[in-house]
Enzyme design. Sequence first.
Site, PDB file in Angstrom:
ATOM      1  N   GLN A   1     -72.890  -5.056   4.172  1.00 13.30           N
ATOM      2  CA  GLN A   1     -71.329  -4.172   3.420  1.00 13.30           C
ATOM      3  C   GLN A   1     -70.674  -4.429   2.872  1.00 13.30           C
TER       4      GLN A   1
ATOM      5  N   HIS B   1     -85.602 -12.908  -2.027  1.00 16.50           N
ATOM      6  CA  HIS B   1     -85.025 -11.927  -2.192  1.00 16.50           C
ATOM      7  C   HIS B   1     -85.613 -10.530  -2.271  1.00 16.50           C
TER       8      HIS B   1
ATOM      9  N   GLU C   1     -86.114 -18.513   0.337  1.00 16.41           N
ATOM     10  CA  GLU C   1     -85.676 -17.293  -0.479  1.00 16.41           C
ATOM     11  C   GLU C   1     -86.764 -17.022  -1.174  1.00 16.41           C
TER      12      GLU C   1
ATOM     13  N   ARG D   1     -83.614 -27.138   3.017  1.00 14.06           N
ATOM     14  CA  ARG D   1     -84.634 -25.474   4.145  1.00 14.06           C
ATOM     15  C   ARG D   1     -85.298 -25.041   3.456  1.00 14.06           C
TER      16      ARG D   1
ATOM     17  N   TYR E   1     -86.071 -18.806  -4.201  1.00 11.37           N
ATOM     18  CA  TYR E   1     -85.636 -19.795  -5.699  1.00 11.37           C
ATOM     19  C   TYR E   1     -86.229 -20.845  -6.070  1.00 11.37           C
TER      20      TYR E   1
HETATM   21  P1  FAD Z   1     -63.015   8.679  13.393  1.00 15.89           P
HETATM   22  O1  FAD Z   1     -63.944   7.553  13.229  1.00 15.89           O
HETATM   23  O2  FAD Z   1     -63.257   9.779  12.647  1.00 15.89           O
HETATM   24  O3  FAD Z   1     -61.814   9.028  13.793  1.00 15.89           O
HETATM   25  C1  FAD Z   1     -61.458   9.713  14.367  1.00 15.89           C
HETATM   26  C2  FAD Z   1     -60.910   9.794  15.453  1.00 15.89           C
HETATM   27  O4  FAD Z   1     -59.559  10.486  15.847  1.00 15.89           O
HETATM   28  C3  FAD Z   1     -61.533  10.180  16.828  1.00 15.89           C
HETATM   29  O5  FAD Z   1     -62.108   9.721  17.985  1.00 15.89           O
HETATM   30  C4  FAD Z   1     -61.381  11.357  16.971  1.00 15.89           C
HETATM   31  O6  FAD Z   1     -62.011  11.881  18.836  1.00 15.89           O
HETATM   32  C5  FAD Z   1     -59.439  11.272  17.055  1.00 15.89           C
HETATM   33  N1  FAD Z   1     -58.508  12.311  17.108  1.00 15.89           N
HETATM   34  C6  FAD Z   1     -58.848  13.367  16.208  1.00 15.89           C
HETATM   35  N2  FAD Z   1     -57.353  13.807  16.351  1.00 15.89           N
HETATM   36  C7  FAD Z   1     -57.206  13.573  16.931  1.00 15.89           C
HETATM   37  C8  FAD Z   1     -56.177  14.438  18.169  1.00 15.89           C
HETATM   38  N3  FAD Z   1     -55.068  14.939  17.545  1.00 15.89           N
HETATM   39  N4  FAD Z   1     -54.803  13.459  19.190  1.00 15.89           N
HETATM   40  C9  FAD Z   1     -56.017  12.356  19.412  1.00 15.89           C
HETATM   41  N5  FAD Z   1     -56.895  12.145  18.566  1.00 15.89           N
HETATM   42  C10 FAD Z   1     -57.546  12.498  17.508  1.00 15.89           C
HETATM   43  N6  FAD Z   1     -69.549   4.236   8.008  1.00 15.89           N
HETATM   44  C11 FAD Z   1     -69.907   2.514   7.839  1.00 15.89           C
HETATM   45  O7  FAD Z   1     -69.235   2.298   7.562  1.00 15.89           O
HETATM   46  N7  FAD Z   1     -71.032   2.605   7.751  1.00 15.89           N
HETATM   47  C12 FAD Z   1     -72.983   2.933   8.632  1.00 15.89           C
HETATM   48  O8  FAD Z   1     -73.238   2.651   8.465  1.00 15.89           O
HETATM   49  C13 FAD Z   1     -71.867   4.323   9.329  1.00 15.89           C
HETATM   50  N8  FAD Z   1     -72.818   4.967   9.747  1.00 15.89           N
HETATM   51  C14 FAD Z   1     -72.103   6.613  10.506  1.00 15.89           C
HETATM   52  C15 FAD Z   1     -72.999   6.727  10.725  1.00 15.89           C
HETATM   53  C16 FAD Z   1     -72.929   8.431  11.409  1.00 15.89           C
HETATM   54  C17 FAD Z   1     -73.881   9.199  12.342  1.00 15.89           C
HETATM   55  C18 FAD Z   1     -71.436   8.316  11.331  1.00 15.89           C
HETATM   56  C19 FAD Z   1     -71.191  10.165  12.172  1.00 15.89           C
HETATM   57  C20 FAD Z   1     -70.821   7.765  10.136  1.00 15.89           C
HETATM   58  C21 FAD Z   1     -71.146   6.707  10.175  1.00 15.89           C
HETATM   59  N9  FAD Z   1     -70.369   5.748   9.161  1.00 15.89           N
HETATM   60  C22 FAD Z   1     -70.282   4.657   8.665  1.00 15.89           C
HETATM   61  C23 FAD Z   1     -68.987   6.219   9.215  1.00 15.89           C
HETATM   62  C24 FAD Z   1     -67.411   6.418   9.687  1.00 15.89           C
HETATM   63  O9  FAD Z   1     -67.899   6.033  10.718  1.00 15.89           O
HETATM   64  C25 FAD Z   1     -66.399   6.145   9.273  1.00 15.89           C
HETATM   65  O10 FAD Z   1     -66.216   6.365   7.928  1.00 15.89           O
HETATM   66  C26 FAD Z   1     -65.116   6.092  10.413  1.00 15.89           C
HETATM   67  O11 FAD Z   1     -65.261   5.619  11.646  1.00 15.89           O
HETATM   68  C27 FAD Z   1     -63.721   6.968  10.050  1.00 15.89           C
HETATM   69  O12 FAD Z   1     -62.845   5.840  10.918  1.00 15.89           O
HETATM   70  P2  FAD Z   1     -61.716   6.623  10.634  1.00 15.89           P
HETATM   71  O13 FAD Z   1     -60.853   6.078  12.062  1.00 15.89           O
HETATM   72  O14 FAD Z   1     -60.792   7.041   9.884  1.00 15.89           O
HETATM   73  O15 FAD Z   1     -61.935   7.787  11.672  1.00 15.89           O
HETATM   74  P1  NAP Z   2     -71.493  11.485   1.597  1.00 16.29           P
HETATM   75  O1  NAP Z   2     -72.662   9.940   1.301  1.00 16.29           O
HETATM   76  O2  NAP Z   2     -70.949  12.164   0.494  1.00 16.29           O
HETATM   77  O3  NAP Z   2     -72.613  12.459   1.974  1.00 16.29           O
HETATM   78  C1  NAP Z   2     -72.735  14.512   1.440  1.00 16.29           C
HETATM   79  C2  NAP Z   2     -73.883  14.776   1.006  1.00 16.29           C
HETATM   80  O4  NAP Z   2     -73.477  16.368   1.239  1.00 16.29           O
HETATM   81  C3  NAP Z   2     -74.641  14.740  -0.288  1.00 16.29           C
HETATM   82  O5  NAP Z   2     -75.918  14.094  -0.523  1.00 16.29           O
HETATM   83  C4  NAP Z   2     -74.183  15.985  -1.544  1.00 16.29           C
HETATM   84  O6  NAP Z   2     -74.885  15.532  -2.564  1.00 16.29           O
HETATM   85  C5  NAP Z   2     -73.641  16.956  -0.353  1.00 16.29           C
HETATM   86  N1  NAP Z   2     -73.572  18.070  -0.308  1.00 16.29           N
HETATM   87  C6  NAP Z   2     -71.629  18.046  -0.870  1.00 16.29           C
HETATM   88  N2  NAP Z   2     -71.002  18.601  -0.564  1.00 16.29           N
HETATM   89  C7  NAP Z   2     -71.908  20.072  -0.266  1.00 16.29           C
HETATM   90  C8  NAP Z   2     -71.807  21.224  -0.266  1.00 16.29           C
HETATM   91  N3  NAP Z   2     -70.511  21.654  -0.193  1.00 16.29           N
HETATM   92  N4  NAP Z   2     -72.998  22.236   0.156  1.00 16.29           N
HETATM   93  C9  NAP Z   2     -74.318  20.949   0.532  1.00 16.29           C
HETATM   94  N5  NAP Z   2     -74.388  19.846   0.301  1.00 16.29           N
HETATM   95  C10 NAP Z   2     -72.948  19.235   0.152  1.00 16.29           C
HETATM   96  O7  NAP Z   2     -71.098  12.079   2.682  1.00 16.29           O
HETATM   97  P2  NAP Z   2     -71.619  12.427   4.533  1.00 16.29           P
HETATM   98  O8  NAP Z   2     -73.334  11.377   4.593  1.00 16.29           O
HETATM   99  O9  NAP Z   2     -71.177  12.465   5.467  1.00 16.29           O
HETATM  100  O10 NAP Z   2     -71.264   9.787   5.039  1.00 16.29           O
HETATM  101  C11 NAP Z   2     -69.781  10.127   5.062  1.00 16.29           C
HETATM  102  C12 NAP Z   2     -69.324   8.538   5.710  1.00 16.29           C
HETATM  103  O11 NAP Z   2     -70.479   7.397   6.060  1.00 16.29           O
HETATM  104  C13 NAP Z   2     -69.841   7.867   3.440  1.00 16.29           C
HETATM  105  O12 NAP Z   2     -68.363   7.350   3.002  1.00 16.29           O
HETATM  106  C14 NAP Z   2     -70.765   7.161   4.043  1.00 16.29           C
HETATM  107  O13 NAP Z   2     -70.778   5.654   2.768  1.00 16.29           O
HETATM  108  C15 NAP Z   2     -70.334   6.639   5.568  1.00 16.29           C
HETATM  109  N6  NAP Z   2     -72.173   6.242   6.357  1.00 16.29           N
HETATM  110  C16 NAP Z   2     -72.410   5.105   6.040  1.00 16.29           C
HETATM  111  C17 NAP Z   2     -73.988   4.701   6.052  1.00 16.29           C
HETATM  112  C18 NAP Z   2     -74.279   3.838   5.716  1.00 16.29           C
HETATM  113  O14 NAP Z   2     -75.249   3.399   6.224  1.00 16.29           O
HETATM  114  N7  NAP Z   2     -74.092   2.913   4.561  1.00 16.29           N
HETATM  115  C19 NAP Z   2     -74.308   5.512   6.696  1.00 16.29           C
HETATM  116  C20 NAP Z   2     -73.985   6.868   7.053  1.00 16.29           C
HETATM  117  C21 NAP Z   2     -72.464   7.368   7.032  1.00 16.29           C
HETATM  118  P3  NAP Z   2     -75.481  16.869  -3.201  1.00 16.29           P
HETATM  119  O15 NAP Z   2     -73.660  17.383  -3.745  1.00 16.29           O
HETATM  120  O16 NAP Z   2     -76.266  16.917  -4.443  1.00 16.29           O
HETATM  121  O17 NAP Z   2     -76.274  17.690  -2.433  1.00 16.29           O
HETATM  122 FE1  SF4 Z   3     -71.948  -8.570   7.226  1.00 14.18          FE
HETATM  123 FE2  SF4 Z   3     -69.599  -7.830   8.897  1.00 14.18          FE
HETATM  124 FE3  SF4 Z   3     -71.212  -6.487   8.337  1.00 14.18          FE
HETATM  125 FE4  SF4 Z   3     -72.054  -9.157   8.966  1.00 14.18          FE
HETATM  126  S1  SF4 Z   3     -70.545  -6.954  10.199  1.00 14.18           S
HETATM  127  S2  SF4 Z   3     -73.550  -7.751   8.144  1.00 14.18           S
HETATM  128  S3  SF4 Z   3     -70.782  -9.698   8.002  1.00 14.18           S
HETATM  129  S4  SF4 Z   3     -70.203  -7.330   6.777  1.00 14.18           S
END
Ligand code: FAD
Ligand code: NAP
Ligand code: SF4
Length: 707
Positions: free
Chosen positions: A344, A257, A169, A219, A171
Site C-alpha cells: 500500500q 509484472h 520481471e 538479476r 523488462y
Molecule cells: P482503530 O484501529 O479502530 O483503533 C481504535 C482503538 O480505540 C480501538 O482499539 C478501540 O478499542 C479504542 N477505543 C475506542 N474508544 C475508546 C475509549 N473510549 N477508551 C479506550 N479505548 C477506546 N487498512 C489497511 O490499510 N490495509 C488493510 O489491509 C486493512 N485491512 C483491514 C481488514 C479488516 C478486516 C479491518 C476491520 C480493517 C482493515 N484495515 C486495513 C483498516 C485499518 O485497520 C484501519 O484503518 C485502522 O485500524 C484505523 O486505525 P485507528 O487507530 O484510527 O483506529
Molecule cells: P469502504 O471501502 O468505504 O467500503 C464500504 C462499502 O459499503 C462500499 O462497497 C459501499 O458500496 C458500501 N456502503 C456504503 N454505505 C452503505 C450503506 N449506507 N448501505 C449499504 N452499503 C453501503 O469501507 P470498508 O470496506 O469498511 O473499509 C474501511 C477502510 O479500511 C477502507 O478505507 C479501506 O481502505 C480499509 N481497508 C483496506 C483493505 C486493503 O486490502 N487495502 C482491506 C480492508 C480495509 P456502495 O455504496 O456501492 O453500496
Molecule cells: Fe511496502 Fe511497507 Fe507494506 Fe512492506 S509494509 S509492503 S514496505 S508499504
Amino acid sequence: MTAESSYPHLFSPISLGNLRLKNRILMGSMHTGLEDSRDGMEKLATFYEERARGGVGLIVTGGFAPNKAGWLVPFSGKLTSKAEMRSHRALVSRVHAAGSPILLQILHAGRYAYHPFCVAPSPIKSPISKFTPWQMSDRTIRSTISDFARCAELAAEAGYDGVEIMASEGYLINEFMASYTNKRNDSWGGSAENRARFGLEIVREIRKRVGASFVVMFRLSLLDLVHGGSTAQEMINLGQGLADAGVTILNTGIGWHESRVPTIATQVPRAAFAWATRRLKDAVSIPVVAANRINTPEIAEELLRDKYADLVSMARPLLADPNFPAKAERGHSELINTCIGCNQGCLDLIFQRQRATCLVNPRACYETELKSLPAIHKKKIAVVGAGPAGLAFAVTAQARGHQVTLFDASNEIGGQFNLAKLIPGKKEFYETIRYYRHQIISSGVRLKLGHNVTSQELLVIGSGQPQTQGAVESGVGGFDEVVLATGTRPREVNIPGEDGPALVSYADILSGRVQAKSRVAIIGAGGIGFDVAQFLCEEKESNSQKNDFEHTPPIGVSSNSHLGFLKRWGVSTDSAVDGSLTAKEILKPVRKIFLLQRKSSKFGQGLGKTTGWIHRIDLHECGVEMLGGVEYLKRDRDGLHIMHRGQIRRLEVDQIVVCAGQKEEDHLATELKAGGISYHVIGGAAKAKELDARAAILEGTVLAQRI
Ligand code: FAD
Ligand code: NAP
Ligand code: SF4
C-alpha cells in the site's frame, strides 16, 4: 542473546571479487520515485545513508536507464552522461561513509516503458503500457549493448562498487529471452541460445570496459510465470553462461509484472520461491541471491543455513525498518518493524507515479522531511485508543521525550488490526502488533488496557479542578495534552424484515462472536467486504485465533503451505515447462457467498493496484457471486430481496454480513468540545471515510513529531 548465536549465517561475511561484504543482507533495488525528481538525489542519498547506517551488507539502487528508449516513463532517471554521473557522486560517498557498498541498477524498461518511443525485440504490446514498442534493429541492439556498458562505466566513475543488470520481471533483457516476446528469426531470436545472447553480450561488453574487479550482478528471472516464458532450465543454463561471461553474482526475480500469479503480496507464503533459487545455486559456482517475501531474520537465516542461497535480498523490509540488520545482529528481532507485504505504501504508490513510502514506516523516503527531534517542552500526554494511529503517536512521542500513557478499552493493542490479522493471507498483520507491543515496552509508554475512557474522566483533566480520586486511580489525570485515537465503528444498515436472515456485523463474524452460516450475503464490497468474503471462502478452522505468528514456517517445495500456494496459482516446479506455469488447482467453495454493492462500477476499485487483482481472482475462483448496482429491498424467510438490473431478485441466504463502511468513533471529541476542553484527534476518529492504516499511522507519527 548475541548476534553470532542468533543468525550466524546471516552475519557471516562474503567476498564478491575484491569487495568484502560484512553480512549477507542485500537491499534489493526499489524504485522510490526520488530517482526521477529534480531534487531527488539528496533525498535518495539520505534514504540510502540511513539503511547503510542500519547495517545492511550491500545496497542496490533503484533502476537507472542506459538510454532514453529505456526510460520507464519520460524523464525518469537515467545515467548516460558525465553531468548525470556527477549527481551520483555525493550519494555514493555518503553511503560509503555510512558503511555500505552500493551498486547501481541499470534498467531498460523495454515494452514496459510508458512512452511512444519504447523498444523491444519484437513489436508486441504489453498489457501494462498503452504503447506498442518499436522492433529493435540489429544496429539498435548493438548500440543498446554499448549504452549498457557506457552506463556501467559512468557508474564506476561515480564511485559505485558495481552494477546490477536488471534482466528479470519482464523488462527488455527478459523480453529477449522469452519466445513469448521475442519472435525474431535473426541471431537474436529463435533458439534459446540466440534469445540469451543479448544479455550475455551486455555482460561481456561491460566486463570489457570496467575491468575485472568491478562487481557485475545479473538479476535473472528464475520463473517467468507467463505463457511462452522461458523454462527454468533455460535460466539455469543462462546462469552458467553468465558466470563464464564474467558475472560476479546472480540475483533472482520471480514472475513478470504482467504475471497473474502473486509473487510478493502478503498472501504469498514467506520465501515461497526459495526452492527455485536453490536449483540455480546448485548449478552455478558464483554466489546466488534469494528474493521474494523474505521479511524476517529467522527466514533469512534458515535459507542461508539450508543452502538455498548465498545472500538474501530484502527490499521492502528495509523500507519498513532501516535498522533491520543492526537489530537482528544485536539479537533483537522482536524490535524490527516488519514489512507486512501490503504494497500500500510502496508499489501501489509507485504505480500511481507517486513517491514510495511505507505503511508501517511513514519516514521511508521522507527522511529529510519527517524528523523526530527531541521535544523542547516535555509533556504528559494521554492517548485514547491503541489502534495503528494511537500506537504510532504513542511510541513516536515517547521517543521524543514526552511521557505518554496509552489507554484502550480492549485487552489488547492493535485496534482493527486484530480483525485484519484473521483474514486468510493477512497473518503478517500480527507482526505490526508485535512490533508496537515491544516498542511500548522498550520506550516506556505506560499502557492501560481494558480501560474504556469516558469524557467525564477527560473533562477532569482539562478543567483545572482537582481530580477526582477515581480519575487519579484509574490513571486518567494530570495530562498536558489529550489525543483521541478512538478509531471507527461499523456503519449500521437497516433492511426491513423481522424473521428473515439476521443482519450481523463484520466484526462479529471475524471475531467468532457469531458463527457464519452456509449461505451468506455480504453488503458492501469495499476492502472489508472483500476481506470478509475471503474469510468466508475458507474453512472456519483455518481462521482460528492465534496469539503469534509462527516465526519459522517451513520453507522449500516440500512444505505444505508452499505446495498448496503453488498448486492454487498453477506454478510448475518442472524445470522443462515454458513459463513455469501449469493448470491451477481450484479449491471447492465451503459456502455460497454473494458480494453486493449499490454502485455499478468495477468491484474492488478501491483496492490496491498491485493486489486488487489477486482478491478478484481469488473470490471469482471461490465461486463468490458479485452483484453490482443493487438496491436492498427487504429480508424475509425466503432470504434477501434486491433490485438488480431492473429486476427483483431473491437471494436465498440465511445470513447477511454488513460491511457497509465505517463511521467515526468520535463521541469523546464531541463531549470534550462541549466541555471546552482542547484535544487532538487522529486516525479513524478524525475521518473514517477513505481511512486506512497507512493514513492512520502517518497521522499519528506527524502529530507526535510536532506536539
Ligand atoms: P482503530 O484501529 O479502530 O483503533 C481504535 C482503538 O480505540 C480501538 O482499539 C478501540 O478499542 C479504542 N477505543 C475506542 N474508544 C475508546 C475509549 N473510549 N477508551 C479506550 N479505548 C477506546 N487498512 C489497511 O490499510 N490495509 C488493510 O489491509 C486493512 N485491512 C483491514 C481488514 C479488516 C478486516 C479491518 C476491520 C480493517 C482493515 N484495515 C486495513 C483498516 C485499518 O485497520 C484501519 O484503518 C485502522 O485500524 C484505523 O486505525 P485507528 O487507530 O484510527 O483506529
Ligand atoms: P469502504 O471501502 O468505504 O467500503 C464500504 C462499502 O459499503 C462500499 O462497497 C459501499 O458500496 C458500501 N456502503 C456504503 N454505505 C452503505 C450503506 N449506507 N448501505 C449499504 N452499503 C453501503 O469501507 P470498508 O470496506 O469498511 O473499509 C474501511 C477502510 O479500511 C477502507 O478505507 C479501506 O481502505 C480499509 N481497508 C483496506 C483493505 C486493503 O486490502 N487495502 C482491506 C480492508 C480495509 P456502495 O455504496 O456501492 O453500496
Ligand atoms: Fe511496502 Fe511497507 Fe507494506 Fe512492506 S509494509 S509492503 S514496505 S508499504
